[in-house]
Design an enzyme around this catalytic site. Sequence first.
Site, PDB file in Angstrom:
ATOM      1  N   SER A 134      32.643  40.585  47.670  1.00  0.00           N
ATOM      2  CA  SER A 134      33.700  40.073  46.804  1.00  0.00           C
ATOM      3  C   SER A 134      34.419  38.983  47.585  1.00  0.00           C
ATOM      4  O   SER A 134      34.335  38.938  48.822  1.00  0.00           O
ATOM      5  CB  SER A 134      34.683  41.203  46.455  1.00  0.00           C
ATOM      6  N   TYR A 147      40.609  48.449  48.899  1.00  0.00           N
ATOM      7  CA  TYR A 147      39.422  47.757  48.384  1.00  0.00           C
ATOM      8  C   TYR A 147      39.069  46.572  49.272  1.00  0.00           C
ATOM      9  O   TYR A 147      37.900  46.393  49.668  1.00  0.00           O
ATOM     10  CB  TYR A 147      39.700  47.306  46.954  1.00  0.00           C
TER      11      TYR A 147
END
Length: 250
Positions: A134, A147
């Site tokens: 990501s 995260y």
Amino acid sequence: MDGISGRHAVVTGGGSGIGLAIAAALTRAGARVTVMGRREAPLRAAVAAGSAAGFEIADVTAEGAFPAALARCGHPAILVNAAGAAESAPFLKTGDEIWERMLRVNLLGAASATRAALPAMLEARWGRVVNIASTAALRGYPYVTAYAAAKHGLLGLTRALALEVASKGVTVNAVCPGFTETDIVAESVARITAKTGRSEAEARAELAKHNPQGRLVQPDEVAATVLFLCGNAAGAVNGRAIAVDGGEVP
């Protein structure tokens, strides 16, 4: 496609979103694709739609689940670790249970799957491991510390393992999408609307503004990058983090 046709590819998280788009792209390129995930219905749907040749129900966070699945479907020459999850909370409200979930699915699950798939690649002296990270692996975002930390860890895994296997015919790379049109983004939109009272369109615009192109990335755009990394033409691309984000990360 050169280097992909005829090879077995396993895509974790392959029942939806980015994973499903990757499975479909690999299938079109001639790979025999097995999609893996926790929910049977979307996996069956992927096979029925022609996006994969078969499926295995496997939770990559459960000890022994991935090796057992490989014993049934066969070891892959291509592994795409696309299984992932995101949870948001202010740092001071991010308890150990959230940290554990984020690390387990976004980092440890990929490590476990790779550990199971890698020996056959090394024996064949050809293999591709692609981790779906990501832009959170490349920069910080507020309210997703666990995260972001897990995705940073996944990038560290990618870079370190790439050096271990560099001379053995195997490459390990990461693809780092920006905000992408997936269920995870839909959940983020729902959280924004619930907490702020903004409309869905306003919430989507809030996420899209991170992208200099002013839009959400599409799963097929991420899949195209993965497809390149899996082919012979990318044999010299190793240990890289390729952002698919419209220019968000410099």
